[in-house]
Design an enzyme around this catalytic site. Structure first.
Site, PDB file in Angstrom:
ATOM      1  N   HIS A  53      44.379  44.474  46.171  1.00  0.00           N
ATOM      2  CA  HIS A  53      45.392  43.410  46.129  1.00  0.00           C
ATOM      3  C   HIS A  53      46.823  43.962  46.012  1.00  0.00           C
ATOM      4  CE1 HIS A  53      41.841  40.972  45.416  1.00  0.00           C
ATOM      5  NE2 HIS A  53      41.574  41.660  44.329  1.00  0.00           N
ATOM      6  N   SER A  76      45.859  45.093  51.374  1.00  0.00           N
ATOM      7  CA  SER A  76      45.290  44.227  50.353  1.00  0.00           C
ATOM      8  C   SER A  76      43.808  44.079  50.630  1.00  0.00           C
ATOM      9  CB  SER A  76      45.968  42.860  50.436  1.00  0.00           C
ATOM     10  OG  SER A  76      46.169  42.340  49.156  1.00  0.00           O
ATOM     11  N   SER A  81      45.861  37.586  48.695  1.00  0.00           N
ATOM     12  CA  SER A  81      46.291  38.142  47.400  1.00  0.00           C
ATOM     13  C   SER A  81      47.595  38.929  47.436  1.00  0.00           C
ATOM     14  CB  SER A  81      45.175  39.018  46.821  1.00  0.00           C
ATOM     15  OG  SER A  81      44.949  40.132  47.651  1.00  0.00           O
ATOM     16  N   ASP A 139      38.707  48.287  46.425  1.00  0.00           N
ATOM     17  CA  ASP A 139      38.453  47.161  45.527  1.00  0.00           C
ATOM     18  C   ASP A 139      37.561  46.179  46.278  1.00  0.00           C
ATOM     19  OD1 ASP A 139      38.446  44.861  43.994  1.00  0.00           O
ATOM     20  OD2 ASP A 139      40.579  44.921  43.529  1.00  0.00           O
ATOM     21  N   GLU A 201      37.104  49.812  42.271  1.00  0.00           N
ATOM     22  CA  GLU A 201      37.702  49.000  41.219  1.00  0.00           C
ATOM     23  C   GLU A 201      36.777  47.946  40.609  1.00  0.00           C
ATOM     24  OE1 GLU A 201      40.724  49.195  39.950  1.00  0.00           O
ATOM     25  OE2 GLU A 201      41.240  47.213  39.204  1.00  0.00           O
ATOM     26  N   ASN A 226      35.089  50.436  37.661  1.00  0.00           N
ATOM     27  CA  ASN A 226      34.829  49.152  36.997  1.00  0.00           C
ATOM     28  C   ASN A 226      34.155  49.338  35.648  1.00  0.00           C
ATOM     29  OD1 ASN A 226      34.627  46.099  37.132  1.00  0.00           O
ATOM     30  ND2 ASN A 226      32.479  46.652  36.827  1.00  0.00           N
ATOM     31  N   LYS A 231      38.198  49.219  31.641  1.00  0.00           N
ATOM     32  CA  LYS A 231      38.405  48.386  32.821  1.00  0.00           C
ATOM     33  C   LYS A 231      37.644  47.066  32.640  1.00  0.00           C
ATOM     34  CE  LYS A 231      38.413  46.622  37.025  1.00  0.00           C
ATOM     35  NZ  LYS A 231      37.693  45.390  37.345  1.00  0.00           N
ATOM     36  N   ASP A 235      40.150  44.083  31.897  1.00  0.00           N
ATOM     37  CA  ASP A 235      40.640  43.411  33.107  1.00  0.00           C
ATOM     38  C   ASP A 235      39.750  42.204  33.429  1.00  0.00           C
ATOM     39  OD1 ASP A 235      40.237  42.951  35.975  1.00  0.00           O
ATOM     40  OD2 ASP A 235      41.262  44.809  36.455  1.00  0.00           O
ATOM     41  N   ASN A 236      38.429  42.453  33.533  1.00  0.00           N
ATOM     42  CA  ASN A 236      37.533  41.369  33.946  1.00  0.00           C
ATOM     43  C   ASN A 236      37.568  40.228  32.931  1.00  0.00           C
ATOM     44  OD1 ASN A 236      36.960  43.748  35.323  1.00  0.00           O
ATOM     45  ND2 ASN A 236      34.823  43.235  35.658  1.00  0.00           N
ATOM     46  N   CYS A 240      41.108  37.820  33.416  1.00  0.00           N
ATOM     47  CA  CYS A 240      40.705  36.505  33.943  1.00  0.00           C
ATOM     48  C   CYS A 240      41.031  35.405  32.941  1.00  0.00           C
ATOM     49  CB  CYS A 240      39.223  36.493  34.312  1.00  0.00           C
ATOM     50  SG  CYS A 240      38.878  37.512  35.775  1.00  0.00           S
ATOM     51  N   HIS A 346      34.469  38.141  43.576  1.00  0.00           N
ATOM     52  CA  HIS A 346      35.183  38.898  44.614  1.00  0.00           C
ATOM     53  C   HIS A 346      35.151  38.274  46.007  1.00  0.00           C
ATOM     54  CE1 HIS A 346      37.318  42.406  46.013  1.00  0.00           C
ATOM     55  NE2 HIS A 346      36.583  42.323  47.107  1.00  0.00           N
ATOM     56  N   HIS A 399      46.118  39.325  37.627  1.00  0.00           N
ATOM     57  CA  HIS A 399      46.239  39.708  36.221  1.00  0.00           C
ATOM     58  C   HIS A 399      47.629  40.264  35.923  1.00  0.00           C
ATOM     59  CE1 HIS A 399      42.088  39.064  36.367  1.00  0.00           C
ATOM     60  NE2 HIS A 399      41.616  40.279  36.183  1.00  0.00           N
ATOM     61  N   SER A 407      43.280  49.318  33.833  1.00  0.00           N
ATOM     62  CA  SER A 407      42.423  49.532  35.008  1.00  0.00           C
ATOM     63  C   SER A 407      42.975  50.662  35.878  1.00  0.00           C
ATOM     64  CB  SER A 407      42.379  48.263  35.865  1.00  0.00           C
ATOM     65  OG  SER A 407      42.077  47.159  35.074  1.00  0.00           O
ATOM     66  N   GLN A 411      41.946  54.362  37.447  1.00  0.00           N
ATOM     67  CA  GLN A 411      41.958  54.684  38.888  1.00  0.00           C
ATOM     68  C   GLN A 411      42.638  56.035  39.129  1.00  0.00           C
ATOM     69  OE1 GLN A 411      40.620  53.789  41.567  1.00  0.00           O
ATOM     70  NE2 GLN A 411      40.110  51.616  41.479  1.00  0.00           N
TER      71      GLN A 411
HETATM   72  P1  NAI Z   1      28.933  40.558  35.713  1.00  0.00           P
HETATM   73  O1  NAI Z   1      27.756  41.149  36.387  1.00  0.00           O
HETATM   74  O2  NAI Z   1      29.341  41.056  34.355  1.00  0.00           O
HETATM   75  O3  NAI Z   1      28.766  38.970  35.583  1.00  0.00           O
HETATM   76  C1  NAI Z   1      28.248  38.131  36.557  1.00  0.00           C
HETATM   77  C2  NAI Z   1      27.272  37.169  35.837  1.00  0.00           C
HETATM   78  O4  NAI Z   1      26.838  36.168  36.749  1.00  0.00           O
HETATM   79  C3  NAI Z   1      26.029  37.892  35.332  1.00  0.00           C
HETATM   80  O5  NAI Z   1      25.867  37.676  33.941  1.00  0.00           O
HETATM   81  C4  NAI Z   1      24.891  37.253  36.142  1.00  0.00           C
HETATM   82  O6  NAI Z   1      23.700  37.160  35.392  1.00  0.00           O
HETATM   83  C5  NAI Z   1      25.480  35.901  36.481  1.00  0.00           C
HETATM   84  N1  NAI Z   1      24.875  35.259  37.662  1.00  0.00           N
HETATM   85  C6  NAI Z   1      24.412  35.825  38.807  1.00  0.00           C
HETATM   86  N2  NAI Z   1      23.939  34.892  39.652  1.00  0.00           N
HETATM   87  C7  NAI Z   1      24.122  33.700  39.033  1.00  0.00           C
HETATM   88  C8  NAI Z   1      23.837  32.352  39.408  1.00  0.00           C
HETATM   89  N3  NAI Z   1      23.264  32.059  40.569  1.00  0.00           N
HETATM   90  N4  NAI Z   1      24.165  31.375  38.529  1.00  0.00           N
HETATM   91  C9  NAI Z   1      24.727  31.638  37.325  1.00  0.00           C
HETATM   92  N5  NAI Z   1      25.010  32.908  36.919  1.00  0.00           N
HETATM   93  C10 NAI Z   1      24.705  33.919  37.770  1.00  0.00           C
HETATM   94  O7  NAI Z   1      30.150  40.717  36.729  1.00  0.00           O
HETATM   95  P2  NAI Z   1      31.709  40.547  36.381  1.00  0.00           P
HETATM   96  O8  NAI Z   1      32.272  41.863  36.029  1.00  0.00           O
HETATM   97  O9  NAI Z   1      31.848  39.417  35.446  1.00  0.00           O
HETATM   98  O10 NAI Z   1      32.284  40.200  37.821  1.00  0.00           O
HETATM   99  C11 NAI Z   1      31.953  38.978  38.483  1.00  0.00           C
HETATM  100  C12 NAI Z   1      32.660  38.916  39.826  1.00  0.00           C
HETATM  101  O11 NAI Z   1      34.075  38.859  39.623  1.00  0.00           O
HETATM  102  C13 NAI Z   1      32.440  40.115  40.733  1.00  0.00           C
HETATM  103  O12 NAI Z   1      32.422  39.679  42.070  1.00  0.00           O
HETATM  104  C14 NAI Z   1      33.678  40.965  40.491  1.00  0.00           C
HETATM  105  O13 NAI Z   1      33.907  41.859  41.538  1.00  0.00           O
HETATM  106  C15 NAI Z   1      34.721  39.899  40.351  1.00  0.00           C
HETATM  107  N6  NAI Z   1      35.942  40.228  39.621  1.00  0.00           N
HETATM  108  C16 NAI Z   1      37.038  39.457  39.929  1.00  0.00           C
HETATM  109  C17 NAI Z   1      38.223  39.646  39.272  1.00  0.00           C
HETATM  110  C18 NAI Z   1      39.401  38.825  39.633  1.00  0.00           C
HETATM  111  O14 NAI Z   1      40.507  39.136  39.200  1.00  0.00           O
HETATM  112  N7  NAI Z   1      39.260  37.765  40.381  1.00  0.00           N
HETATM  113  C19 NAI Z   1      38.371  40.678  38.224  1.00  0.00           C
HETATM  114  C20 NAI Z   1      37.164  41.394  37.947  1.00  0.00           C
HETATM  115  C21 NAI Z   1      35.994  41.165  38.633  1.00  0.00           C
END
Ligand code: NAI
Length: 478
Positions: A53, A76, A81, A139, A201, A226, A231, A235-236, A240, A346, A399, A407, A411
């Site tokens: 991003h 990006s 983003s 990322d 990332e 990650n 991180k 960050d997560n 968020c 993501h 963020h 984070s 990197q």
């Molecule tokens: P995580 O693996 O810690 O959490 C995801 C959760 O979703 C898990 O607990 C899993 O059991 C649950 N899950 C999976 N399928 C499901 C379903 N059908 N129904 C309900 N729950 C379900 O992953 P994390 O780190 O929380 O990341 C989640 C997503 O967010 C990833 O795609 C990551 O790349 C993205 N992300 C986005 C950010 C942003 O700024 N927008 C920042 C960091 C991560």
């Protein structure tokens, strides 16, 4: 200096530069990297292609990488983003002007089409005077995926057929590869061979890397940034917690207090999102598939149930799972009038946007950029944020700097590890050692006025840890 780049408007560079200056103060980890490594330049010779991003915080990361000696080209990793003033400032550079840019080639603007997005990625992987970059900073894994797919088709001697792709986006990827394979049959193989490593990332990109490694297809070593504690647990979660409601507020300005909000997924991102919505006074309901995370959510005081149970009563839906089809077109058909539906995971397949577009009789009304109302045949509408792409970056600015400093310091350390100590990293997926993770945290304590207690020698011996750390075993979960 002349170089290639494509951004929205170089005239925004001055605004971008002012915000970069403010961000630098909020990014002590990155500034410490510049102070520590600015002279020795451990990244001299590194040609880093970045796909992350293109925000103000990323601008500080890019300029830290160049301060450490790297050459950089950037895109990006999402069509919505980019902050256009950040992209412009990076191209112009601290010493250049809009007429004579002297910074870093960036190919990114807010609101790219899918064709433009993949064109940008290809441009940043194309290195003037070389076969390609020798490092990737990724990322979500799109840049890594393009190199791997291209190499795979070249090895098999196959020119892919975009019309066979399972999604619109993959068809664009295949079109890029078809064209480039017709021009040079070894292009991606050469790029892949030059790359010493990738630092990834996010959760979704890391997941892709482990899958490729398991299949024996990974072409170069990777560091999973990650899963540095500093991180994903920051960050997560806290990132968020800040940027989710920022996105919802900027998009809709709906009062969150008193509403029913459903958070799908209670991982690191879900935990931050649920907390922020509760902080605004929403009644938050969580859905989970993992019994451990479901139990955590219950003990944190959230109702945990299935989406089917609450689809007709909730006002706000947020997906945080990294999974696909979590909210389907059928779910959306059953929602309340003007329910808000957004994703912070993501990729855009958590909400079945393809299914929604295909459903007959639905009318789409654009309210403003990245906010659309979809009217169902029965007259009710739902509001979709950022076309189902991550709303905190599409509808807001992602963020804030302080959390991204954590984070991005990881990197930078990961790039130095893979570039400067290549022989220590045979092809595999690694995490950074714990002492570096603790160092990243340490670099952020002073600005928050944190006073750390020091272990005495006797206490350290009693616990069986060195006085200077690391303090926890790798199994510790924080
Ligand atoms: P995580 O693996 O810690 O959490 C995801 C959760 O979703 C898990 O607990 C899993 O059991 C649950 N899950 C999976 N399928 C499901 C379903 N059908 N129904 C309900 N729950 C379900 O992953 P994390 O780190 O929380 O990341 C989640 C997503 O967010 C990833 O795609 C990551 O790349 C993205 N992300 C986005 C950010 C942003 O700024 N927008 C920042 C960091 C991560």
């Amino acid at each position: 200096m002349t170089f290639d780049y494509k951004v929205a408007d170089l005239g925004l560079a001055e605004f971008g530069r002012k915000e970069i200056r403010l961000a630098e103060h909020e990014m002590p980890g990155l500034m410490a990297m510049r102070a520590q490594y600015g002279e020795s330049k451990p990244l001299a010779g590194a040609k880093i292609m970045g796909s992350l991003h293109m925000t103000i915080q990323t601008a500080v990361l890019i300029e830290t990488l160049t301060a450490l000696g790297a050459e950089v080209r950037w895109v990006s990793c999402n069509i919505f983003s980019t902050q256009d003033h950040a992209a412009a400032a990076v191209v112009v550079g601290p010493k250049g002007t809009a007429d004579a840019p002297a910074g870093v080639p960036v190919f990114a603007w807010k609101g790219e089409t899918l064709e433009e997005y993949w064109w940008c990625t290809e441009q940043a992987l194309t290195w003037p005077g070389a076969d390609g970059p020798n490092m990737i900073l990724d990322d979500g894994g799109d840049a890594t995926m393009l190199v791997h797919k291209g190499t795979e088709f070249e090895k098999a001697g196959v020119v892919p057929d975009p019309s066979t792709a399972e999604s619109e986006e993959y068809s664009v990827v295949l079109s890029v590869l078809t064209r480039s394979l017709q021009e040079d049959k070894q292009r991606w193989t050469k790029i892949g061979q030059n790359i010493l490593g990738v630092t990834e990332e996010t959760t979704t990109g890391v997941h892709r890397l482990y899958e490729m490694h398991k299949a024996g297809a990974l072409l170069f070593p990777a560091i999973n940034v990650n899963d540095s504690v500093t991180k994903s647990k920051f960050d997560n979660k806290y990132g968020c917690r800040h940027s989710l409601i920022d996105g919802i507020n900027r998009a809709t300005d709906v009062l969150i207090g008193g509403k029913v909000a459903v958070v799908c997924g209670y991982g690191d991102v879900g935990k931050g999102c649920a907390e922020s919505l509760r902080g605004q006074g929403a009644r938050v309901i969580v859905t989970e598939i993992d019994p451990i995370c479901a139990l955590q959510a219950a003990m944190d005081g959230f109702q945990v149930t299935t989406i089917e149970d609450v689809v007709g009563i909730a006002d706000i839906f947020v997906t945080t799972t990294g999974n696909k089809d979590v909210i389907t077109a059928d779910h959306m058909a059953q929602m309340k009038h003007q329910a808000i539906v957004g994703n912070i995971g993501h990729f855009d397949n958590e909400i079945d946007m393809a299914g929604l577009y295909k459903t007959a009789g639905i009318e789409r009304v654009n309210i403003k950029p990245q906010v659309d109302e979809f009217r169902f045949p029965d007259g009710h509408t739902i509001i979709i944020l950022s076309e189902g792409r991550l709303l905190n970056l599409g509808n807001a600015t992602g963020h804030p700097s302080f959390v991204m400093s954590n984070s991005f310091t990881n990197q930078v350390l990961a790039q130095i590890e893979l570039f400067a100590k290549t022989s220590e990293y045979p092809t595999d997926v690694y995490v950074l050692p714990k002492h570096l993770d603790e160092m990243v945290a340490r670099l952020h304590l002073d600005s928050l006025g944190v006073k750390l207690t020091e272990l005495s020698k006797e206490q350290a011996e009693y616990l069986g840890v060195p006085v200077e750390g690391p303090y926890k075993s790798d199994a510790y979960r924080y």
